[in-house]
Design an enzyme around this catalytic site. Structure first.
Site, PDB file in Angstrom:
ATOM      1  N   THR A  13       0.811  -1.222   0.000  1.00 56.71           N
ATOM      2  CA  THR A  13       0.000   0.000   0.000  1.00 56.71           C
ATOM      3  C   THR A  13       0.842   1.268   0.000  1.00 56.71           C
ATOM      4  O   THR A  13       0.474   2.281  -0.588  1.00 56.71           O
ATOM      5  CB  THR A  13      -0.924  -0.001   1.247  1.00 56.71           C
ATOM      6  OG1 THR A  13      -1.833  -1.072   1.097  1.00 56.71           O
ATOM      7  CG2 THR A  13      -1.689   1.287   1.388  1.00 56.71           C
ATOM      8  N   SER A  63       1.859  -7.553  -1.088  1.00 55.72           N
ATOM      9  CA  SER A  63       2.646  -8.520  -0.311  1.00 55.72           C
ATOM     10  C   SER A  63       1.993  -9.896  -0.239  1.00 55.72           C
ATOM     11  O   SER A  63       2.604 -10.841   0.264  1.00 55.72           O
ATOM     12  CB  SER A  63       2.968  -7.983   1.073  1.00 55.72           C
ATOM     13  OG  SER A  63       1.852  -8.025   1.921  1.00 55.72           O
ATOM     14  N   THR A  94       1.786  -4.574   4.146  1.00 54.97           N
ATOM     15  CA  THR A  94       1.610  -4.932   5.557  1.00 54.97           C
ATOM     16  C   THR A  94       1.050  -6.341   5.747  1.00 54.97           C
ATOM     17  O   THR A  94       1.245  -6.941   6.803  1.00 54.97           O
ATOM     18  CB  THR A  94       0.675  -3.932   6.269  1.00 54.97           C
ATOM     19  OG1 THR A  94      -0.603  -3.957   5.631  1.00 54.97           O
ATOM     20  CG2 THR A  94       1.245  -2.542   6.252  1.00 54.97           C
ATOM     21  N   ASP A  95       0.341  -6.868   4.721  1.00 57.34           N
ATOM     22  CA  ASP A  95      -0.358  -8.146   4.939  1.00 57.34           C
ATOM     23  C   ASP A  95       0.571  -9.277   5.369  1.00 57.34           C
ATOM     24  O   ASP A  95       0.219 -10.084   6.219  1.00 57.34           O
ATOM     25  CB  ASP A  95      -1.124  -8.562   3.668  1.00 57.34           C
ATOM     26  CG  ASP A  95      -2.326  -7.655   3.416  1.00 57.34           C
ATOM     27  OD1 ASP A  95      -2.718  -6.909   4.333  1.00 57.34           O
ATOM     28  OD2 ASP A  95      -2.876  -7.699   2.292  1.00 57.34           O
ATOM     29  N   THR A 280       0.211 -21.888  20.899  1.00 58.66           N
ATOM     30  CA  THR A 280      -1.149 -21.597  21.351  1.00 58.66           C
ATOM     31  C   THR A 280      -1.885 -20.757  20.306  1.00 58.66           C
ATOM     32  O   THR A 280      -1.263 -19.974  19.588  1.00 58.66           O
ATOM     33  CB  THR A 280      -1.162 -20.844  22.693  1.00 58.66           C
ATOM     34  OG1 THR A 280      -2.520 -20.523  23.013  1.00 58.66           O
ATOM     35  CG2 THR A 280      -0.346 -19.558  22.642  1.00 58.66           C
ATOM     36  N   GLN A 281      -3.188 -20.929  20.239  1.00 59.37           N
ATOM     37  CA  GLN A 281      -3.975 -20.079  19.328  1.00 59.37           C
ATOM     38  C   GLN A 281      -4.385 -18.778  20.016  1.00 59.37           C
ATOM     39  O   GLN A 281      -4.997 -17.921  19.392  1.00 59.37           O
ATOM     40  CB  GLN A 281      -5.188 -20.826  18.792  1.00 59.37           C
ATOM     41  CG  GLN A 281      -6.118 -21.375  19.835  1.00 59.37           C
ATOM     42  CD  GLN A 281      -7.191 -22.268  19.219  1.00 59.37           C
ATOM     43  OE1 GLN A 281      -8.326 -21.858  19.111  1.00 59.37           O
ATOM     44  NE2 GLN A 281      -6.839 -23.480  18.823  1.00 59.37           N
ATOM     45  N   CYS A 282      -4.056 -18.626  21.302  1.00 55.93           N
ATOM     46  CA  CYS A 282      -4.343 -17.350  21.978  1.00 55.93           C
ATOM     47  C   CYS A 282      -3.376 -16.291  21.449  1.00 55.93           C
ATOM     48  O   CYS A 282      -2.191 -16.568  21.295  1.00 55.93           O
ATOM     49  CB  CYS A 282      -4.135 -17.471  23.477  1.00 55.93           C
ATOM     50  SG  CYS A 282      -5.230 -18.652  24.237  1.00 55.93           S
TER      51      CYS A 282
HETATM   52  N1  ASP Z   1      -2.446  -5.618   0.394  1.00 58.88           N
HETATM   53  C1  ASP Z   1      -1.408  -4.708   0.827  1.00 58.88           C
HETATM   54  C2  ASP Z   1      -0.116  -5.483   0.887  1.00 58.88           C
HETATM   55  O1  ASP Z   1       0.112  -6.205   1.825  1.00 58.88           O
HETATM   56  C3  ASP Z   1      -1.761  -4.125   2.135  1.00 58.88           C
HETATM   57  C4  ASP Z   1      -0.765  -3.144   2.704  1.00 58.88           C
HETATM   58  O2  ASP Z   1       0.342  -2.956   2.239  1.00 58.88           O
HETATM   59  O3  ASP Z   1      -1.115  -2.505   3.715  1.00 58.88           O
HETATM   60  O4  ASP Z   1       0.675  -5.412  -0.017  1.00 58.88           O
END
Ligand code: ASP
Length: 346
Positions: A13, A63, A94-95, A280-282
């Site tokens: 993004t 990503s 970010t993903d 753990t899944q927590c």
């Molecule tokens: N879909 C984007 C990515 O991971 C989301 C982001 O960058 O915030 O490339």
């Protein structure tokens, strides 16, 4: 003091622009137009004593398209510039940022310089972007010499006002600027008006020679247990020798249903040399095998205790260990705290 910072742009993004077809990545030249402190270093002065090297990892991707091959290419680009630069920044979507940060932390042994991953929730072209703050904060960490800051020789994630250990981080929000958190480990730094670095939390390697191990296995799965889950399909995969490793996200502190299918699965993993990394899944806390009778089934030579590891750090650790080490060595290496990803003591 002058410092040299290497920035690798991989996509996400951060550099996305709006077109009729939707959001698409833009070039570094377009991005820099929106970073006056970088574009005109002399006039704005803040970064005037930093020499930047910019590179783009082609093709620029969302990503979701990052793979272990990309991790290797990112690591090699950093290694190629390692001796000539003081710090490194990877601009990344970010993903899957927490996966890449974890993977890179394992790849680099004896890291002596900061490798900072960052991205943005809103593109740099957006009037309310968080990209300028995130990249600027990352520049302070990577260019630490120019700001009289402590050296943070780790793979970290810099996001909003947090600097987090990469392999302790998880993406916790799809839209908050506070997009990442580190549920089981304190911030390496708080980046408010002043930058406060938690120096006592940092890993300082005594060995100085950077080593890279870049292989990752793809014969692993991440399995979350749920009430009524039938492990039969998983058992079939193990029986057909298709799996070398399973990250098993158990209930609470390491608990599983008490039916015989689970005993069978674990016994089959033992026979087929399939390692189970128990987690753990927590979102917060750690597993404690033996605390409840419901975890006793995991007392097996096929199982390695994942302690308080995150899902992303567990999966990439398992892929990396299987990719780089023979079966006989895997259990012992998985159980170790390699890059600060687990706390093995209370
Ligand atoms: N879909 C984007 C990515 O991971 C989301 C982001 O960058 O915030 O490339």
């Amino acid at each position: 003091m002058r410092s040299k910072v290497y920035i690798l742009y991989t996509g996400g993004t951060f550099g996305m622009k709006s077109t009729e077809e939707g959001l698409i990545p833009s070039s570094w030249q377009e991005i820099i137009e929106y970073m006056p402190a970088i574009r005109n270093q002399t006039y704005f002065n803040y970064f005037s004593n930093i020499d930047f090297t910019f590179e783009t990892l082609e093709p620029i991707v969302d990503s979701s398209d990052i793979t272990p091959e990309t991790w290797k290419r990112i690591a090699n680009s950093i290694a190629d510039h390692y001796d000539t630069h003081d710090g490194f920044i990877v601009l990344h979507g970010t993903d899957t940022l927490a996966y890449s940060a974890s993977a890179l932390s394992y790849i680099f042994e004896n890291l002596q310089k900061p490798v900072v991953l960052t991205g943005a929730q809103l593109p740099i072209f957006h009037p309310r972007t968080d990209g300028i703050v995130n990249l600027s904060n990352a520049i302070y960490i990577a260019g630490y010499k120019s700001f009289n800051l402590a050296r943070i020789p780790e793979v970290s994630i810099c996001f909003n006002d947090d600097l987090l250990r990469g392999n302790r981080s998880v993406k916790t929000s799809t839209n908050d600027f506070e997009g990442f958190s580190s549920p089981n480990y304190d911030n390496l730094a708080h980046m408010e008006q002043n930058i406060a670095i938690n120096e006592n939390l940092l890993i300082l390697n005594r060995e100085t020679e950077l080593k890279l191990l870049t292989a990752f296995s793809d014969s692993v799965v991440n399995v979350t247990v749920f009430p009524g889950y039938n492990p039969k399909p998983l058992l079939d995969l193990v029986n057909s020798d298709k799996l070398s490793g399973i990250v098993l996200k158990t209930f609470g502190a390491g608990n599983l249903p008490s039916n015989s299918q689970w005993n069978e699965l674990i016994a089959t993993c033992e026979r087929h040399n399939t390692i189970i990394l128990a987690t753990t899944q927590c979102p917060n806390g750690k597993i404690e095998l033996g605390q409840y009778a419901a975890s006793n089934v995991l007392q097996s030579t096929a199982v390695v205790d994942g302690y308080d590891i995150t899902s992303e750090a567990a999966l990439t650790k398992l892929m990396w260990v299987i990719g780089n080490y023979p079966f006989q060595e895997r259990r012992a290496i998985l159980a170790k705290n390699l890059r600060g990803e687990i706390s093995t003591h209370n």
